[in-house]
Motif scaffolding. Structure first.
Motif, PDB file in Angstrom:
ATOM      1  N   PRO A  24      52.649 -59.850  48.560  1.00  0.00           N
ATOM      2  CA  PRO A  24      53.393 -59.861  47.290  1.00  0.00           C
ATOM      3  C   PRO A  24      52.525 -59.289  46.165  1.00  0.00           C
ATOM      4  O   PRO A  24      51.975 -60.022  45.331  1.00  0.00           O
ATOM      5  CB  PRO A  24      53.715 -61.347  47.086  1.00  0.00           C
ATOM      6  N   VAL A  25      52.367 -57.979  46.178  1.00  0.00           N
ATOM      7  CA  VAL A  25      51.366 -57.298  45.352  1.00  0.00           C
ATOM      8  C   VAL A  25      51.532 -57.616  43.873  1.00  0.00           C
ATOM      9  O   VAL A  25      50.577 -58.028  43.203  1.00  0.00           O
ATOM     10  CB  VAL A  25      51.437 -55.772  45.585  1.00  0.00           C
ATOM     11  N   ARG A  26      52.726 -57.400  43.330  1.00  0.00           N
ATOM     12  CA  ARG A  26      52.935 -57.610  41.887  1.00  0.00           C
ATOM     13  C   ARG A  26      52.780 -59.082  41.522  1.00  0.00           C
ATOM     14  O   ARG A  26      52.155 -59.413  40.508  1.00  0.00           O
ATOM     15  CB  ARG A  26      54.316 -57.085  41.486  1.00  0.00           C
ATOM     16  N   ARG A  27      53.343 -59.965  42.313  1.00  0.00           N
ATOM     17  CA  ARG A  27      53.290 -61.396  41.986  1.00  0.00           C
ATOM     18  C   ARG A  27      51.859 -61.910  41.948  1.00  0.00           C
ATOM     19  O   ARG A  27      51.454 -62.582  40.997  1.00  0.00           O
ATOM     20  CB  ARG A  27      54.121 -62.191  42.992  1.00  0.00           C
ATOM     21  N   TRP A  28      51.079 -61.630  42.985  1.00  0.00           N
ATOM     22  CA  TRP A  28      49.714 -62.150  42.999  1.00  0.00           C
ATOM     23  C   TRP A  28      48.857 -61.523  41.910  1.00  0.00           C
ATOM     24  O   TRP A  28      47.992 -62.199  41.332  1.00  0.00           O
ATOM     25  CB  TRP A  28      49.098 -61.924  44.382  1.00  0.00           C
ATOM     26  N   ALA A  29      49.080 -60.264  41.598  1.00  0.00           N
ATOM     27  CA  ALA A  29      48.344 -59.648  40.493  1.00  0.00           C
ATOM     28  C   ALA A  29      48.753 -60.278  39.166  1.00  0.00           C
ATOM     29  O   ALA A  29      47.911 -60.466  38.274  1.00  0.00           O
ATOM     30  CB  ALA A  29      48.595 -58.138  40.474  1.00  0.00           C
ATOM     31  N   ASP A  30      50.036 -60.620  39.009  1.00  0.00           N
ATOM     32  CA  ASP A  30      50.486 -61.327  37.804  1.00  0.00           C
ATOM     33  C   ASP A  30      49.772 -62.663  37.666  1.00  0.00           C
ATOM     34  O   ASP A  30      49.267 -63.013  36.595  1.00  0.00           O
ATOM     35  CB  ASP A  30      52.001 -61.585  37.875  1.00  0.00           C
ATOM     36  N   LEU A  31      49.761 -63.433  38.755  1.00  0.00           N
ATOM     37  CA  LEU A  31      49.135 -64.750  38.713  1.00  0.00           C
ATOM     38  C   LEU A  31      47.636 -64.637  38.452  1.00  0.00           C
ATOM     39  O   LEU A  31      47.061 -65.420  37.672  1.00  0.00           O
ATOM     40  CB  LEU A  31      49.392 -65.489  40.033  1.00  0.00           C
ATOM     41  N   TRP A  32      47.004 -63.657  39.090  1.00  0.00           N
ATOM     42  CA  TRP A  32      45.559 -63.482  38.917  1.00  0.00           C
ATOM     43  C   TRP A  32      45.217 -63.122  37.484  1.00  0.00           C
ATOM     44  O   TRP A  32      44.341 -63.745  36.863  1.00  0.00           O
ATOM     45  CB  TRP A  32      45.050 -62.400  39.882  1.00  0.00           C
ATOM     46  N   SER A  33      45.880 -62.120  36.931  1.00  0.00           N
ATOM     47  CA  SER A  33      45.538 -61.660  35.584  1.00  0.00           C
ATOM     48  C   SER A  33      45.846 -62.731  34.540  1.00  0.00           C
ATOM     49  O   SER A  33      45.079 -62.926  33.588  1.00  0.00           O
ATOM     50  CB  SER A  33      46.271 -60.358  35.251  1.00  0.00           C
ATOM     51  N   ARG A  34      46.944 -63.446  34.718  1.00  0.00           N
ATOM     52  CA  ARG A  34      47.276 -64.513  33.768  1.00  0.00           C
ATOM     53  C   ARG A  34      46.235 -65.628  33.829  1.00  0.00           C
ATOM     54  O   ARG A  34      45.809 -66.157  32.796  1.00  0.00           O
ATOM     55  CB  ARG A  34      48.672 -65.070  34.073  1.00  0.00           C
ATOM     56  N   ALA A  35      45.843 -65.995  35.039  1.00  0.00           N
ATOM     57  CA  ALA A  35      44.841 -67.057  35.184  1.00  0.00           C
ATOM     58  C   ALA A  35      43.511 -66.649  34.563  1.00  0.00           C
ATOM     59  O   ALA A  35      42.854 -67.457  33.893  1.00  0.00           O
ATOM     60  CB  ALA A  35      44.649 -67.397  36.659  1.00  0.00           C
ATOM     61  N   VAL A  36      43.104 -65.394  34.766  1.00  0.00           N
ATOM     62  CA  VAL A  36      41.851 -64.924  34.179  1.00  0.00           C
ATOM     63  C   VAL A  36      41.885 -65.071  32.662  1.00  0.00           C
ATOM     64  O   VAL A  36      40.931 -65.573  32.038  1.00  0.00           O
ATOM     65  CB  VAL A  36      41.587 -63.446  34.564  1.00  0.00           C
ATOM     66  N   LEU A  37      42.957 -64.663  32.028  1.00  0.00           N
ATOM     67  CA  LEU A  37      43.034 -64.728  30.570  1.00  0.00           C
ATOM     68  C   LEU A  37      43.144 -66.156  30.067  1.00  0.00           C
ATOM     69  O   LEU A  37      42.652 -66.479  28.979  1.00  0.00           O
ATOM     70  CB  LEU A  37      44.214 -63.900  30.068  1.00  0.00           C
ATOM     71  N   LEU A  38      43.760 -67.044  30.845  1.00  0.00           N
ATOM     72  CA  LEU A  38      43.860 -68.447  30.432  1.00  0.00           C
ATOM     73  C   LEU A  38      42.526 -69.175  30.488  1.00  0.00           C
ATOM     74  O   LEU A  38      42.400 -70.280  29.947  1.00  0.00           O
ATOM     75  CB  LEU A  38      44.888 -69.185  31.293  1.00  0.00           C
TER      76      LEU A  38
END
Length: 475
Positions: free
Chosen positions: A200-214
């Motif tokens: 799930p390329v887009r989903r996991w990248a979304d979760l990763w980038s959001r978590a990094v910024l949080l």
């Protein structure tokens, strides 16, 4: 929202199908970076270096330019540190934010509505504590980026567990902890990554980038809130269900008591659930926590007094500050109050195309059934997909009912490169009378035979589970 050729003059359906300048280029850059995360950055390949350069080029005209260019160079050389991964996550988030903004502007033009009102900036507080936990979370996320989704294993994914456990007791860290916990659970269910047939390329990248910024100071702080008093006119309920949780989000028009302009707001309630509770049984889990659901089911307005609302337009529901009001028919609200209602500005970290969910009224359309069974509305000669998959089983609204409708209150969404509609309620003619059918009609209870059967089944399932839980606790 009546097409021009039907005399309404409120919608430019063609604008929703026209290309948006720069959108494809921004998404190509995002997709390229997402592919980089699939293979990981421990030993970058030439193709990954090119995609990283593409991300840097996409933000070359922004304040992020210098940092992202340096981060892309370091990552391509396999020497990226925390600050570089943060810059890459910020660039990806900024690009998707720009896509969100461009699409929202296009929606406003098509609907003839005013832009978002209010300020999205500002959070309540900027806690400086738990710096070590933020650092530990970033370290785990950086390790994920280096391994890539194809390189994950149970040992790597398990590294999130102690961080999550340490964060959960602190309310200020719970938002990030919940995200990390859910993300780690998805990754664990997919280990080892080397054997994955589909990522799930887009989903996991979304979760990763959001978590990094949080993990950055202040990013996960509670949103600033104000208090509002007035009348709430529900438009419909969007039910989001997973195997172990369910959420009902009510979309509504809020009319301030002081005579100010009407606003679009949301109110949500969620609850954990066993996987045996499905369909109409979901309402049993949600009703005790929100009186608004009963009002939706009964077709009534709600009078609210000093109800907290975030800068993004989410009501922090408190039953003690609400009372059921007069009858309020959804389609009357959609025809009279919805066109003049303005949206709240979207907080920076929530600016993502997947977040777009604009309440609209559709009339004068025709229904088409696609070659593969998909339903579509044809409006002013333009064809729009209808997302019947999102229509909950916890209500009487079905694809067949939608297909026989003549009016629809829906959420306008954007997915897979196009705008589509998610129905919340429809109006159809039965024995020469207009009859409304709502997705949330059973929220407050129902006499519908199918709904009653589903509720009874859910009651039995919950009763058995509670008895079992009681026995375990007594042991």
């Amino acid at each position: 929202m009546v097409p021009d050729d039907e005399g309404g003059g409120l919608m430019r359906a063609d604008l929703l199908t026209d290309a948006v300048d720069g959108l494809d280029e921004a998404l190509v850059a995002v997709d390229g970076f997402d592919e980089v995360l699939v293979g990981g950055l421990l030993r970058p390949q030439p193709a990954q270096a090119g995609r990283l350069a593409g991300l840097a080029e996409a933000v070359a005209g922004s304040p992020l330019a210098a940092r992202v260019a340096e981060a892309a160079e370091k990552a391509a050389a396999g020497a990226a540190g925390e600050e570089h991964f943060i810059a890459l996550a910020a660039a990806r988030t900024a690009l998707l934010g720009s896509v969100h903004d461009a699409l929202v502007v296009r929606v406003e033009e098509a609907l003839g509505r005013s832009g978002e009102a209010g300020e999205a900036a500002g959070t309540a507080g900027d806690p400086e504590h738990a710096v070590n936990l933020h650092a530990a979370a970033r370290n785990w996320l950086c390790d994920l980026a280096r391994s890539g989704w194809q390189g994950i294993d149970h040992e790597l994914v398990a590294g999130a567990a102690p961080v999550v456990s340490a964060m959960l007791p602190d309310p200020a860290l719970r938002r990030l902890a919940t995200l990390l916990d859910g993300f780690a659970a998805e990754l664990a269910a997919s280990c080892p990554g080397a054997t994955l047939e589909r990522v799930p390329v887009r989903r996991w990248a979304d979760l990763w980038s959001r978590a990094v910024l949080l993990t950055l100071p202040g990013a996960a702080s509670a949103p600033a809130v104000a208090e509002v008093t007035g009348r709430l006119l529900p438009l419909g309920v969007d039910v989001q269900e997973h195997a172990t949780a369910v959420q009902a989000q009510v979309h509504a028009v809020f009319e301030p008591a002081d005579g100010g302009g009407a606003r679009l707001v949301r109110a949500s309630v969620s609850a954990p659930k066993p996987d045996t509770v499905v369909g109409a049984g979901l309402w049993q889990l949600l009703r005790p926590h929100m009186s608004l659901l009963a009002a939706v089911g009964e077709g009534r307005a709600v009078e609210i007094d000093a109800m907290p609302v975030t800068t993004g337009g989410d009501l922090l529901w408190d039953d003690t500050r609400a009372r059921t009001g007069e009858p309020a028919e959804v389609f009357a609200t959609a025809r009279v109050a919805l066109p003049a209602a303005s949206a709240y500005a979207v907080p920076p970290l929530d600016r993502h195309p997947a977040r777009i969910a604009v309440p609209v009224l559709l009339e004068g359309y025709t229904v088409e059934e696609g070659e593969e069974g998909g339903t579509a509305f044809v409006i002013a000669g333009q064809r729009f997909a209808v997302d019947v998959v999102r229509v909950p089983a916890a209500g009487p609204l079905t694809p067949e009912v939608i297909a026989s409708s003549g009016a629809c209150v829906a959420l306008l969404r954007w997915d897979a490169g196009e705008f589509l509609f998610q129905p919340l309620a429809v109006e159809r003619t039965v024995r020469k009378k207009a009859v409304a059918v709502h997705a949330g009609a059973w929220a407050g209870g129902t006499t519908d035979k199918a709904g009653v059967r589903a509720e009874k089944a859910a009651t039995d399932a919950v009763k058995v589970l509670r008895e079992r839980a009681g026995k375990l606790l007594r042991k």
